[in-house]
Scaffold this active site. Structure first.
Site, PDB file in Angstrom:
ATOM      1  N   ARG A 156       0.821  -1.206   0.056  1.00 22.87           N
ATOM      2  CA  ARG A 156       0.037   0.215   0.056  1.00 22.87           C
ATOM      3  C   ARG A 156       0.786   1.291   0.158  1.00 22.87           C
ATOM      4  NH1 ARG A 156      -1.716  -2.925   3.902  1.00 22.87           N
ATOM      5  NH2 ARG A 156      -3.768  -4.143   3.866  1.00 22.87           N
ATOM      6  N   ARG A 237      11.005  -0.205   8.489  1.00 25.19           N
ATOM      7  CA  ARG A 237      11.449  -0.669   9.790  1.00 25.19           C
ATOM      8  C   ARG A 237      12.932  -0.674   9.939  1.00 25.19           C
ATOM      9  NH1 ARG A 237       6.819   0.585  11.660  1.00 25.19           N
ATOM     10  NH2 ARG A 237       5.763  -0.931  12.685  1.00 25.19           N
ATOM     11  N   GLU A 266      16.242   1.966  17.779  1.00 26.49           N
ATOM     12  CA  GLU A 266      15.356   3.017  17.717  1.00 26.49           C
ATOM     13  C   GLU A 266      14.750   3.097  19.155  1.00 26.49           C
ATOM     14  OE1 GLU A 266      12.571   3.246  14.331  1.00 26.49           O
ATOM     15  OE2 GLU A 266      10.954   3.722  15.685  1.00 26.49           O
ATOM     16  N   HIS A 285      10.686   8.603  13.559  1.00 26.58           N
ATOM     17  CA  HIS A 285       9.669   7.647  13.471  1.00 26.58           C
ATOM     18  C   HIS A 285       8.395   8.507  13.016  1.00 26.58           C
ATOM     19  CE1 HIS A 285       8.201   3.222  13.457  1.00 26.58           C
ATOM     20  NE2 HIS A 285       7.455   3.880  12.616  1.00 26.58           N
ATOM     21  N   GLY A 287       6.527   8.905  10.190  1.00 24.87           N
ATOM     22  CA  GLY A 287       5.734   8.270   8.813  1.00 24.87           C
ATOM     23  C   GLY A 287       4.334   8.731   9.068  1.00 24.87           C
TER      24      GLY A 287
HETATM   25  C1  DGY Z   1       3.202   1.668  11.898  1.00 27.64           C
HETATM   26  O1  DGY Z   1       1.978   1.828  11.793  1.00 27.64           O
HETATM   27  O2  DGY Z   1       3.497   0.400  11.662  1.00 27.64           O
HETATM   28  C2  DGY Z   1       3.922   2.701  11.556  1.00 27.64           C
HETATM   29  O3  DGY Z   1       5.603   2.550  11.680  1.00 27.64           O
HETATM   30  C3  DGY Z   1       3.859   3.905  12.501  1.00 27.64           C
HETATM   31  O4  DGY Z   1       2.822   4.588  11.722  1.00 27.64           O
END
Ligand code: DGY
Length: 324
Positions: A156, A237, A266, A285, A287
């Site tokens: 996705r 990751r 991390e 982190h 995202g």
């Molecule tokens: C996840 O959802 O796996 C992301 O790393 C955090 O949004």
């Protein structure tokens, strides 16, 4: 009997309301992760667990939680959860795919631009008072428009990155376990094996899930295949990349730059050598970190938890074989 749930971090939006309407809640109020011993103690008598990606849900935790029937994580990634053990114990696991796709793809592109165009170094020059007169060769980076962007893991998020890359007029390569006809038809994307993609791409974007087969996918030999002018971006990751090999690659010029939204370990300790490299941009982190997206994730995880506790299908379940 009333259902009981442990929530490991103050959740966003209406999540707590959604859970409390259906179960009694034990909420960890700390602003750091629950200490492991506390988590193991408080999970002992709960039916459901609402957790974060940095809570480790493993054999030890499941042994400490004999009543546990549902785990719901506020994340799409489930690498912190031992799915096999959960499935053996009939513990159903919910996660939050979909709602964070676009925000994460936005961040991936922001990080690519920041890294390839050396924004961190530019901001540092200005804020440290070292901004001098215009220089024709100051902080020259690499173009993103019209480049070759390689996507490792076109799920996705990878596909949403490809859509954005097409908007930059980039040529798109991808590598993954299955062909993606939609990406090929809509954006002219071409499938390569990992080595082919690494050697052809100007910018390599990691969007694959962390699994045993993707652990250290980008190791020293993979980095050696990349162009010396290339950028590596990781929004998936940290352990997809061998951190020591990446440090060597950036220091020795095997590749030009890296942008990391995720790291291994991390967080990176403040004195980690990667943080001293000008050609490495590191984010904490972020995202999915928009107000709207994190709220949607929190509420979806709450709904998954309640659905699981009521024996109903979750909106997204990471181990649907439990229902079989
Ligand atoms: C996840 O959802 O796996 C992301 O790393 C955090 O949004």
């Amino acid at each position: 009997m009333a259902k009981s749930v442990l929530v490991t971090r103050q959740p966003l939006g209406r999540a707590l309301e959604i859970i409390s309407a259906d179960a009694s809640v034990d909420l960890w109020g700390g602003d750091v992760s629950m200490p492991r011993a506390e988590l193991l103690a408080r999970v002992a008598s709960v039916d459901g667990l609402y957790c974060m990606l940095n809570d480790r849900i493993d054999r030890e935790l499941l042994a400490a939680a004999p009543q546990l029937r549902v785990v719901s994580t506020m994340a799409v990634g489930v690498d912190n959860i031992d799915l096999a053990v959960c499935t053996r114990r009939d513990v159903v696991v919910g996660h939050t795919p979909g709602v964070l796709t676009e925000a994460t793809a936005d961040l991936a592109v922001a990080l690519l631009l920041a890294t390839a165009r050396r924004l961190g170094e530019g901001i540092e020059q200005v804020s440290s008072g070292r901004w001098g007169e215009f220089q024709p060769d100051l902080l020259l980076g690499r173009d993103v428009h019209s480049s070759v962007i390689g996507i490792v893991g076109p799920g996705r998020i990878g596909s949403a990155v490809a859509r954005r890359a097409a908007g930059f007029g980039a040529s798109i390569l991808y590598t993954g376990p299955t062909a993606k006809p939609t990406l090929e038809q809509e954006f002219g994307a071409k499938r390569r094996d990992l080595s082919g993609l690494l050697s052809e791409a100007d910018h390599v974007m990691l969007t694959a899930p962390l699994r045993p087969d993707t652990h250290h996918l980008i190791d020293a030999s993979a980095l050696r295949l990349m162009k010396s002018t290339a950028t590596l971006i990781n929004v998936a990751r940290g352990p997809l990349v061998d951190t020591a090999a990446l440090y060597e690659a950036l220091r020795s010029g095997w590749i030009a730059a890296a942008g990391l939204d995720v790291t291994d370990p991390e967080p990176l300790p403040a004195d980690h050598p990667l943080l001293g490299l000008p050609n490495c941009v590191v984010l904490p982190h972020l995202g999915s970190a928009s107000v709207q997206t994190r709220t949607e994730m929190a509420e979806m995880a709450a709904r998954n938890l309640v659905l699981g506790l009521n024996g109903e299908p979750m909106e997204a379940c990471a181990n649907p074989e439990v229902y079989a």
